[in-house]
Design an enzyme around this catalytic site. Structure first.
Site, PDB file in Angstrom:
ATOM      1  N   ASP A  26       0.847  -1.195   0.000  1.00  0.00           N
ATOM      2  CA  ASP A  26       0.000   0.000   0.000  1.00  0.00           C
ATOM      3  C   ASP A  26       0.887   1.252   0.000  1.00  0.00           C
ATOM      4  O   ASP A  26       1.905   1.314   0.684  1.00  0.00           O
ATOM      5  CB  ASP A  26      -0.916  -0.009   1.232  1.00  0.00           C
ATOM      6  CG  ASP A  26      -2.072   0.953   1.088  1.00  0.00           C
ATOM      7  OD1 ASP A  26      -3.218   0.498   0.951  1.00  0.00           O
ATOM      8  OD2 ASP A  26      -1.827   2.189   1.105  1.00  0.00           O
ATOM      9  N   GLY A  62     -15.721   3.330   3.624  1.00  0.00           N
ATOM     10  CA  GLY A  62     -14.496   4.029   3.243  1.00  0.00           C
ATOM     11  C   GLY A  62     -13.765   3.417   2.067  1.00  0.00           C
ATOM     12  O   GLY A  62     -12.555   3.608   1.923  1.00  0.00           O
ATOM     13  N   GLN A  63     -14.471   2.686   1.205  1.00  0.00           N
ATOM     14  CA  GLN A  63     -13.814   2.126   0.012  1.00  0.00           C
ATOM     15  C   GLN A  63     -13.494   3.263  -0.958  1.00  0.00           C
ATOM     16  O   GLN A  63     -14.400   3.912  -1.470  1.00  0.00           O
ATOM     17  CB  GLN A  63     -14.710   1.090  -0.675  1.00  0.00           C
ATOM     18  CG  GLN A  63     -14.016   0.443  -1.874  1.00  0.00           C
ATOM     19  CD  GLN A  63     -14.919  -0.528  -2.631  1.00  0.00           C
ATOM     20  OE1 GLN A  63     -16.111  -0.640  -2.353  1.00  0.00           O
ATOM     21  NE2 GLN A  63     -14.343  -1.206  -3.605  1.00  0.00           N
ATOM     22  N   HIS A 101     -10.362  -5.315  -3.107  1.00  0.00           N
ATOM     23  CA  HIS A 101      -9.007  -5.478  -2.571  1.00  0.00           C
ATOM     24  C   HIS A 101      -9.100  -5.831  -1.101  1.00  0.00           C
ATOM     25  O   HIS A 101      -9.995  -5.381  -0.387  1.00  0.00           O
ATOM     26  CB  HIS A 101      -8.152  -4.225  -2.781  1.00  0.00           C
ATOM     27  CG  HIS A 101      -8.785  -2.954  -2.296  1.00  0.00           C
ATOM     28  ND1 HIS A 101      -9.745  -2.292  -3.025  1.00  0.00           N
ATOM     29  CD2 HIS A 101      -8.602  -2.233  -1.169  1.00  0.00           C
ATOM     30  CE1 HIS A 101     -10.125  -1.205  -2.368  1.00  0.00           C
ATOM     31  NE2 HIS A 101      -9.455  -1.148  -1.235  1.00  0.00           N
ATOM     32  N   HIS A 141      -6.916  -5.725   2.391  1.00  0.00           N
ATOM     33  CA  HIS A 141      -5.758  -5.178   3.105  1.00  0.00           C
ATOM     34  C   HIS A 141      -5.216  -6.265   4.027  1.00  0.00           C
ATOM     35  O   HIS A 141      -5.974  -6.798   4.857  1.00  0.00           O
ATOM     36  CB  HIS A 141      -6.166  -3.984   3.967  1.00  0.00           C
ATOM     37  CG  HIS A 141      -6.769  -2.822   3.235  1.00  0.00           C
ATOM     38  ND1 HIS A 141      -6.061  -1.679   2.949  1.00  0.00           N
ATOM     39  CD2 HIS A 141      -8.012  -2.621   2.743  1.00  0.00           C
ATOM     40  CE1 HIS A 141      -6.859  -0.818   2.320  1.00  0.00           C
ATOM     41  NE2 HIS A 141      -8.053  -1.362   2.182  1.00  0.00           N
TER      42      HIS A 141
HETATM   43  P1  5GP Z   1      -9.689   1.489   0.402  1.00  0.00           P
HETATM   44  O1  5GP Z   1      -9.640   2.865   1.031  1.00  0.00           O
HETATM   45  O2  5GP Z   1     -10.445   1.518  -0.902  1.00  0.00           O
HETATM   46  O3  5GP Z   1     -10.123   0.411   1.314  1.00  0.00           O
HETATM   47  O4  5GP Z   1      -8.176   1.115   0.069  1.00  0.00           O
HETATM   48  C1  5GP Z   1      -7.494   1.644  -1.017  1.00  0.00           C
HETATM   49  C2  5GP Z   1      -6.047   1.611  -0.669  1.00  0.00           C
HETATM   50  O5  5GP Z   1      -5.306   1.809  -1.853  1.00  0.00           O
HETATM   51  C3  5GP Z   1      -5.609   2.685   0.331  1.00  0.00           C
HETATM   52  O6  5GP Z   1      -5.056   2.072   1.477  1.00  0.00           O
HETATM   53  C4  5GP Z   1      -4.589   3.507  -0.455  1.00  0.00           C
HETATM   54  O7  5GP Z   1      -3.503   3.935   0.343  1.00  0.00           O
HETATM   55  C5  5GP Z   1      -4.156   2.554  -1.549  1.00  0.00           C
HETATM   56  N1  5GP Z   1      -3.736   3.196  -2.781  1.00  0.00           N
HETATM   57  C6  5GP Z   1      -4.390   4.187  -3.445  1.00  0.00           C
HETATM   58  N2  5GP Z   1      -3.737   4.517  -4.566  1.00  0.00           N
HETATM   59  C7  5GP Z   1      -2.631   3.716  -4.606  1.00  0.00           C
HETATM   60  C8  5GP Z   1      -1.553   3.588  -5.539  1.00  0.00           C
HETATM   61  O8  5GP Z   1      -1.462   4.269  -6.563  1.00  0.00           O
HETATM   62  N3  5GP Z   1      -0.601   2.656  -5.245  1.00  0.00           N
HETATM   63  C9  5GP Z   1      -0.658   1.879  -4.123  1.00  0.00           C
HETATM   64  N4  5GP Z   1       0.334   1.008  -3.930  1.00  0.00           N
HETATM   65  N5  5GP Z   1      -1.669   1.969  -3.234  1.00  0.00           N
HETATM   66  C10 5GP Z   1      -2.636   2.869  -3.477  1.00  0.00           C
END
Ligand code: 5GP
Ligand code: ZN
Length: 112
Positions: free
Chosen positions: A29, A91-92, A98, A100
């Site tokens: 991440d 918070g997606q 994906h 984590h």
């Molecule tokens: P969500 O908030 O949708 O559960 O998780 C999305 C995750 O993707 C976040 O933890 C964010 O830091 C990560 N993320 C967003 N853009 C990028 C990127 O360009 N590269 C990487 N490696 N992680 C990303």
């Protein structure tokens, strides 16, 4: 398709790869929330956990196999957390399923 994670899988946007096979891609991440913070994603574009069906769910089982393997490789013997945020209330921020994989510190329950 205008999807950030599809572009990462295609190599159009750089990422720090941890693991890859025919079905899944795993990478660090960009904004880690724990000492170990890896994202594990299906190569197939599934928007979120709300779109998991009998037809596409096998990859989810495979993702959990990969999570266990990567957690062991990262030395997370005291435990780890696997989280998927589904939808705006959770918070997606990226609309490609994906998981984590978080570890290397203690976590609170319930989550915020
Ligand atoms: P969500 O908030 O949708 O559960 O998780 C999305 C995750 O993707 C976040 O933890 C964010 O830091 C990560 N993320 C967003 N853009 C990028 C990127 O360009 N590269 C990487 N490696 N992680 C990303
Ligand atoms: Zn996608």
């Amino acid at each position: 398709m205008d999807c950030l994670f599809c572009k990462i899988i295609a190599g159009e946007i750089p990422s720090k790869k941890v693991y890859e096979d025919e079905q899944v891609y795993a990478f660090y991440d960009i904004d880690p929330q724990a000492p170990v913070h890896i994202l594990i994603i299906p190569k197939a574009h599934i928007p979120s956990a709300a779109q998991i069906t009998a037809e596409n769910s096998a990859v989810v089982a495979h993702i959990f196999e990969v999570a266990a393997k990567l957690a062991a490789e990262a030395g997370l013997k005291d435990g780890f957390r696997v989280v998927t945020n589904c939808g705006d209330s959770a918070g997606q921020s990226v609309k490609h399923l994906h998981f984590h994989l978080l570890g290397g510190r203690d976590f609170t329950w319930p989550p915020g």
